[in-house]
Design a protein around this motif. Structure first.
Motif, PDB file in Angstrom:
ATOM      1  N   MET A 116      -1.251 -79.876  -2.314  1.00  0.00           N
ATOM      2  CA  MET A 116      -1.503 -81.085  -3.146  1.00  0.00           C
ATOM      3  C   MET A 116      -1.667 -82.376  -2.484  1.00  0.00           C
ATOM      4  N   LYS A 117      -0.493 -82.580  -1.708  1.00  0.00           N
ATOM      5  CA  LYS A 117      -0.238 -83.914  -1.328  1.00  0.00           C
ATOM      6  C   LYS A 117      -1.466 -83.947  -0.201  1.00  0.00           C
ATOM      7  N   LYS A 118      -1.673 -82.913   0.645  1.00  0.00           N
ATOM      8  CA  LYS A 118      -2.772 -82.853   1.638  1.00  0.00           C
ATOM      9  C   LYS A 118      -4.165 -83.114   1.192  1.00  0.00           C
ATOM     10  N   GLN A 119      -4.428 -82.545  -0.006  1.00  0.00           N
ATOM     11  CA  GLN A 119      -5.705 -82.623  -0.626  1.00  0.00           C
ATOM     12  C   GLN A 119      -5.889 -84.290  -1.061  1.00  0.00           C
ATOM     13  N   PHE A 120      -4.816 -84.663  -1.406  1.00  0.00           N
ATOM     14  CA  PHE A 120      -4.879 -86.197  -1.934  1.00  0.00           C
ATOM     15  C   PHE A 120      -5.154 -87.048  -0.718  1.00  0.00           C
ATOM     16  N   LEU A 121      -4.247 -86.725   0.415  1.00  0.00           N
ATOM     17  CA  LEU A 121      -4.243 -87.575   1.693  1.00  0.00           C
ATOM     18  C   LEU A 121      -5.764 -87.569   2.030  1.00  0.00           C
ATOM     19  N   PHE A 122      -6.312 -86.319   2.326  1.00  0.00           N
ATOM     20  CA  PHE A 122      -7.764 -86.212   2.669  1.00  0.00           C
ATOM     21  C   PHE A 122      -8.748 -86.941   2.064  1.00  0.00           C
ATOM     22  N   LEU A 123      -8.612 -86.965   0.587  1.00  0.00           N
ATOM     23  CA  LEU A 123      -9.474 -87.509  -0.214  1.00  0.00           C
ATOM     24  C   LEU A 123      -9.329 -89.080   0.122  1.00  0.00           C
ATOM     25  N   LEU A 124      -8.103 -89.560   0.121  1.00  0.00           N
ATOM     26  CA  LEU A 124      -7.976 -91.105   0.409  1.00  0.00           C
ATOM     27  C   LEU A 124      -8.735 -91.497   1.741  1.00  0.00           C
ATOM     28  N   LEU A 125      -8.256 -90.635   2.777  1.00  0.00           N
ATOM     29  CA  LEU A 125      -8.935 -91.098   3.927  1.00  0.00           C
ATOM     30  C   LEU A 125     -10.565 -90.806   4.042  1.00  0.00           C
ATOM     31  N   LEU A 126     -10.992 -90.002   3.211  1.00  0.00           N
ATOM     32  CA  LEU A 126     -12.396 -89.850   3.050  1.00  0.00           C
ATOM     33  C   LEU A 126     -12.856 -91.050   2.464  1.00  0.00           C
ATOM     34  N   LEU A 127     -12.323 -91.616   1.217  1.00  0.00           N
ATOM     35  CA  LEU A 127     -12.828 -92.712   0.770  1.00  0.00           C
ATOM     36  C   LEU A 127     -12.569 -93.932   1.310  1.00  0.00           C
ATOM     37  N   LEU A 128     -11.624 -94.079   2.274  1.00  0.00           N
ATOM     38  CA  LEU A 128     -11.380 -95.000   3.215  1.00  0.00           C
ATOM     39  C   LEU A 128     -12.561 -95.197   4.378  1.00  0.00           C
ATOM     40  N   ALA A 129     -12.949 -94.043   4.619  1.00  0.00           N
ATOM     41  CA  ALA A 129     -13.817 -93.963   5.584  1.00  0.00           C
ATOM     42  C   ALA A 129     -15.290 -94.403   5.281  1.00  0.00           C
ATOM     43  N   LEU A 130     -15.836 -93.973   4.124  1.00  0.00           N
ATOM     44  CA  LEU A 130     -17.107 -94.186   3.451  1.00  0.00           C
ATOM     45  C   LEU A 130     -17.574 -95.651   3.713  1.00  0.00           C
ATOM     46  N   PRO A 131     -16.792 -96.481   3.289  1.00  0.00           N
ATOM     47  CA  PRO A 131     -17.317 -98.061   3.599  1.00  0.00           C
ATOM     48  C   PRO A 131     -17.640 -98.303   5.112  1.00  0.00           C
ATOM     49  N   MET A 132     -17.078 -97.681   5.921  1.00  0.00           N
ATOM     50  CA  MET A 132     -17.151 -97.987   7.390  1.00  0.00           C
ATOM     51  C   MET A 132     -18.531 -97.642   7.813  1.00  0.00           C
ATOM     52  N   ALA A 133     -18.876 -96.416   7.288  1.00  0.00           N
ATOM     53  CA  ALA A 133     -20.190 -95.940   7.630  1.00  0.00           C
ATOM     54  C   ALA A 133     -21.481 -96.887   7.171  1.00  0.00           C
ATOM     55  N   ALA A 134     -21.255 -97.501   5.965  1.00  0.00           N
ATOM     56  CA  ALA A 134     -22.448 -98.275   5.558  1.00  0.00           C
ATOM     57  C   ALA A 134     -22.375 -99.672   5.770  1.00  0.00           C
ATOM     58  N   GLN A 135     -21.272 -99.836   6.788  1.00  0.00           N
ATOM     59  CA  GLN A 135     -20.957-101.448   7.213  1.00  0.00           C
ATOM     60  C   GLN A 135     -22.184-102.009   8.038  1.00  0.00           C
ATOM     61  N   ASN A 136     -22.716-103.313   7.696  1.00  0.00           N
ATOM     62  CA  ASN A 136     -23.579-104.018   8.609  1.00  0.00           C
ATOM     63  C   ASN A 136     -22.713-104.564   9.653  1.00  0.00           C
ATOM     64  N   VAL A 137     -23.421-104.711  10.915  1.00  0.00           N
ATOM     65  CA  VAL A 137     -22.669-105.568  11.956  1.00  0.00           C
ATOM     66  C   VAL A 137     -24.076-106.387  12.572  1.00  0.00           C
ATOM     67  N   ARG A 138     -23.669-107.367  13.131  1.00  0.00           N
ATOM     68  CA  ARG A 138     -24.421-108.183  13.911  1.00  0.00           C
ATOM     69  C   ARG A 138     -24.345-107.915  15.370  1.00  0.00           C
ATOM     70  N   VAL A 139     -25.487-107.452  15.953  1.00  0.00           N
ATOM     71  CA  VAL A 139     -25.513-107.062  17.290  1.00  0.00           C
ATOM     72  C   VAL A 139     -26.037-108.024  17.983  1.00  0.00           C
ATOM     73  N   THR A 140     -25.486-108.703  19.197  1.00  0.00           N
ATOM     74  CA  THR A 140     -25.932-109.716  20.016  1.00  0.00           C
ATOM     75  C   THR A 140     -25.940-109.085  21.415  1.00  0.00           C
ATOM     76  N   GLY A 141     -26.933-109.732  22.266  1.00  0.00           N
ATOM     77  CA  GLY A 141     -26.793-109.113  23.537  1.00  0.00           C
ATOM     78  C   GLY A 141     -28.134-109.877  24.374  1.00  0.00           C
ATOM     79  N   VAL A 142     -28.133-109.389  25.586  1.00  0.00           N
ATOM     80  CA  VAL A 142     -29.142-109.593  26.479  1.00  0.00           C
ATOM     81  C   VAL A 142     -29.859-108.359  26.980  1.00  0.00           C
ATOM     82  N   VAL A 143     -31.360-108.627  26.931  1.00  0.00           N
ATOM     83  CA  VAL A 143     -32.106-107.693  27.616  1.00  0.00           C
ATOM     84  C   VAL A 143     -32.602-108.193  28.873  1.00  0.00           C
TER      85      VAL A 143
END
Length: 101
Positions: A1-28
């Motif tokens: 049960m603990k492992k399942q809860f930990l897995f679910l918690l990590l999954l929920l924490l990772a989801l916002p990272m996937a949709a995160q916007n970033v400003r990309v700057t650089g030189v071509v």
């Protein structure tokens, strides 16, 4: 049960990272002589309407979602594709097209 809860918690924490916007700057720049390319196009491959052109120093700044692909194009050069990540791209080089124009 603990492992399942930990897995679910990590999954929920990772989801916002996937949709995160970033400003990309650089030189071509040209891969041949390392000169900045004025007016090169930087587009989001998944959303071609989202794009910018480089300034007189070859610099660009664009907001994208993490994981989207940036497409770098310039007249007479091959297209370069790069994935946007949390750690920003600093530069992109394009190579002259070997085909006859």
């Amino acid at each position: 049960m603990k492992k399942q809860f930990l897995f679910l918690l990590l999954l929920l924490l990772a989801l916002p990272m996937a949709a995160q916007n970033v400003r990309v700057t650089g030189v071509v720049s040209s891969a041949d002589d390392n000169e900045p390319l004025i007016g090169a196009t930087v587009q989001v491959k998944e959303n071609p309407a989202a794009g910018v052109s480089t300034n007189i120093d070859g610099e660009y700044s664009i907001e994208v979602k993490v994981g989207q692909t940036l497409k770098f194009t310039y007249v007479g050069c091959d297209t370069e594709l790069r994935k946007a990540r949390l750690f920003h791209l600093k530069s992109a080089e394009v190579y002259k097209n070997s085909g006859i124009l």
